[in-house]
Write a protein that holds these residues in place. Structure first.
Motif, PDB file in Angstrom:
ATOM      1  N   ARG A 310      -1.947  35.219   1.796  1.00  0.00           N
ATOM      2  CA  ARG A 310      -1.516  34.197   2.736  1.00  0.00           C
ATOM      3  C   ARG A 310      -2.422  34.234   3.967  1.00  0.00           C
ATOM      4  NH1 ARG A 310       4.732  34.419   4.126  1.00  0.00           N
ATOM      5  NH2 ARG A 310       4.041  35.237   6.153  1.00  0.00           N
ATOM      6  N   ILE A 311      -2.698  33.065   4.522  1.00  0.00           N
ATOM      7  CA  ILE A 311      -3.713  32.957   5.571  1.00  0.00           C
ATOM      8  C   ILE A 311      -3.355  33.767   6.809  1.00  0.00           C
ATOM      9  CG2 ILE A 311      -2.749  30.879   6.633  1.00  0.00           C
ATOM     10  CD1 ILE A 311      -6.486  31.715   6.033  1.00  0.00           C
ATOM     11  N   ASP A 312      -2.060  34.031   7.038  1.00  0.00           N
ATOM     12  CA  ASP A 312      -1.670  34.812   8.217  1.00  0.00           C
ATOM     13  C   ASP A 312      -1.553  36.305   7.927  1.00  0.00           C
ATOM     14  OD1 ASP A 312       0.546  34.567   6.608  1.00  0.00           O
ATOM     15  OD2 ASP A 312       1.957  34.201   8.245  1.00  0.00           O
ATOM     16  N   ASN A 313      -1.953  36.729   6.720  1.00  0.00           N
ATOM     17  CA  ASN A 313      -1.951  38.160   6.392  1.00  0.00           C
ATOM     18  C   ASN A 313      -3.293  38.752   6.842  1.00  0.00           C
ATOM     19  OD1 ASN A 313      -1.591  40.724   5.362  1.00  0.00           O
ATOM     20  ND2 ASN A 313      -0.899  40.034   3.341  1.00  0.00           N
ATOM     21  N   HIS A 314      -3.473  38.828   8.167  1.00  0.00           N
ATOM     22  CA  HIS A 314      -4.773  39.211   8.738  1.00  0.00           C
ATOM     23  C   HIS A 314      -5.181  40.622   8.331  1.00  0.00           C
ATOM     24  CE1 HIS A 314      -4.475  35.536  11.001  1.00  0.00           C
ATOM     25  NE2 HIS A 314      -3.353  35.935  11.590  1.00  0.00           N
ATOM     26  N   LYS A 315      -4.221  41.530   8.255  1.00  0.00           N
ATOM     27  CA  LYS A 315      -4.546  42.912   7.901  1.00  0.00           C
ATOM     28  C   LYS A 315      -5.145  42.987   6.500  1.00  0.00           C
ATOM     29  CE  LYS A 315      -1.629  45.987   9.229  1.00  0.00           C
ATOM     30  NZ  LYS A 315      -0.430  46.858   9.354  1.00  0.00           N
ATOM     31  N   MET A 316      -4.537  42.289   5.543  1.00  0.00           N
ATOM     32  CA  MET A 316      -5.039  42.315   4.178  1.00  0.00           C
ATOM     33  C   MET A 316      -6.416  41.658   4.088  1.00  0.00           C
ATOM     34  SD  MET A 316      -4.472  43.378   1.177  1.00  0.00           S
ATOM     35  CE  MET A 316      -4.795  43.102  -0.569  1.00  0.00           C
ATOM     36  N   ILE A 317      -6.601  40.552   4.787  1.00  0.00           N
ATOM     37  CA  ILE A 317      -7.899  39.868   4.753  1.00  0.00           C
ATOM     38  C   ILE A 317      -8.993  40.759   5.333  1.00  0.00           C
ATOM     39  CG2 ILE A 317      -9.174  37.904   5.701  1.00  0.00           C
ATOM     40  CD1 ILE A 317      -6.531  36.281   5.405  1.00  0.00           C
TER      41      ILE A 317
END
Length: 368
Positions: A310-317
């Motif tokens: 998901r685009i707001d999963n900044h940690k994973m990205i």
């Protein structure tokens, strides 16, 4: 626990170049060896029968050398050499090539599989990127041959018929900085159900998975996964302690296929880390490169991996970027706005991304 080096130069390893002394557990062909390295001496000991071989591992200028030094045995076994090579490249993760000074007339199988390469001067070497593609070192079992290609149609999409799904362990790798073995095994819908249910109802997991529910809901969820030939559920464990759930899929027949130029053997994956004490840098630097490694080992025809957090999963990205995944584009699924991440086989092995690297990003990129 071994401390990581987080330095500021783009492309540098997230761990020290070598660790002395090192202890490693290696399992080529499912023969378990304990390996230690100290004062340029590498000792490889088979756990079952106690046979120990001795090697010299040293750098000369920029060249890393592995030399047979055990005169009590005439020849090293192929699996002993594989364990010694794994320890060598784990100890020196920057090296692209390892030169061997060993008796090798009896090691034709290792030449045939590309583990050993002999040049015009009869110098025997190991190319590290080829070595890390040797499934027999990390896979408990490997197919006798590649599953043949036969096209079928599912939900209006043409794709290769997939081989039957495995049962049990599919990958294991000793993680030296944790002192534990990372294992991926297929999920058991009976014995793993309570754990799976607890994880899905954890607020941190539920924020992104949105699959909260009771045991009956999750029993049905796992039954659907088991019945679907294009997807497989894996439990991630450190030694025998489960820490997370991985859902891997063939992209050609998945809902992601309309959103990019999909190839027949592209793979994708989802993950949740259910145990709070196993979230964080030392653990993600173990499992994230290893799930990529497993998927490339599972079928040599797989050239790309995809993931759509998901685009707001900044940690994973951020974590994906440090492990080599390129951010291709943002796009809209019916249920979420996502970032398409992609990792090529060539990039993973050429850049030795089984150890994550620090890269330059506009935001902080500390693994967490």
């Amino acid at each position: 626990m071994k401390q990581f080096q987080l330095n500021d130069q783009p492309g540098e390893l997230l761990m020290e170049e070598r660790i002395l002394p090192v202890r490693l557990v290696s399992r080529p062909n499912q023969i378990c060896y304990g390996v230690t390295y100290e004062d340029k001496t590498l000792r490889v000991k088979e756990n079952e029968n106690g046979r120990e071989t001795v090697w010299h591992l040293y750098k000369q200028s920029d060249q890393l050398n592995l030399e047979w030094a055990d005169y009590s045995h005439e020849y090293p076994e192929a699996t002993e050499l594989l364990a010694a090579i794994e320890a060598s490249v784990v100890n020196y993760p920057h090296q692209k090539k390892l030169s061997l000074l060993i008796p090798n007339d009896h090691l034709n199988e290792l030449f045939d599989s590309g583990v050993l390469i002999k040049d015009a001067n009869n110098q025997v070497s190991v190319y590290v990127d080829i070595f890390w593609q040797q499934a027999r070192v990390w896979r408990p079992s490997t197919p006798v041959q590649i599953f043949p290609i036969h096209y079928v149609v599912s939900h209006g999409r043409s794709h290769p018929l997939r081989r039957p799904k495995p049962i049990g362990k599919v990958y294991q790798r000793y993680i030296s900085w944790l002192g534990r073995t990372l294992i991926f095994r297929t999920i058991d819908s009976v014995t793993d159900l309570i754990c799976f249910n607890r994880w899905m109802n954890d607020p941190v997991v539920a924020e992104f998975w949105q699959e909260e529910g009771d045991l009956s809901k999750h029993r049905a969820y796992l039954a659907a996964i088991e019945a679907d030939p294009h997807v497989m559920g894996l439990m991630g464990c450190f030694d025998d302690e489960p820490f997370g759930y991985f859902e891997i899929y063939w992209a050609k027949e998945d809902r992601i296929s309309p959103y990019y130029d999909v190839n027949d053997f592209d793979r994708g994956w989802h993950v949740l880390i259910g145990e709070p004490q196993m979230r964080g840098k030392p653990f993600v630097t173990a499992w994230l490169p290893s799930i990529s490694h497993y998927l490339f080992l599972d079928d040599d025809r797989t050239q790309r991996l995809v993931i759509e957090p998901r685009i707001d999963n900044h940690k994973m990205i951020r974590n994906l970027a440090q492990c080599g995944y390129a951010n291709i584009k943002e796009f809209d699924f019916p249920h979420k706005r996502a970032m398409l991440g992609m990792l090529s086989r060539e990039h993973f092995f050429a850049e030795q991304l089984w150890v994550p690297r620090r890269i330059s990003l506009p935001q902080s990129v500390a693994l967490s």
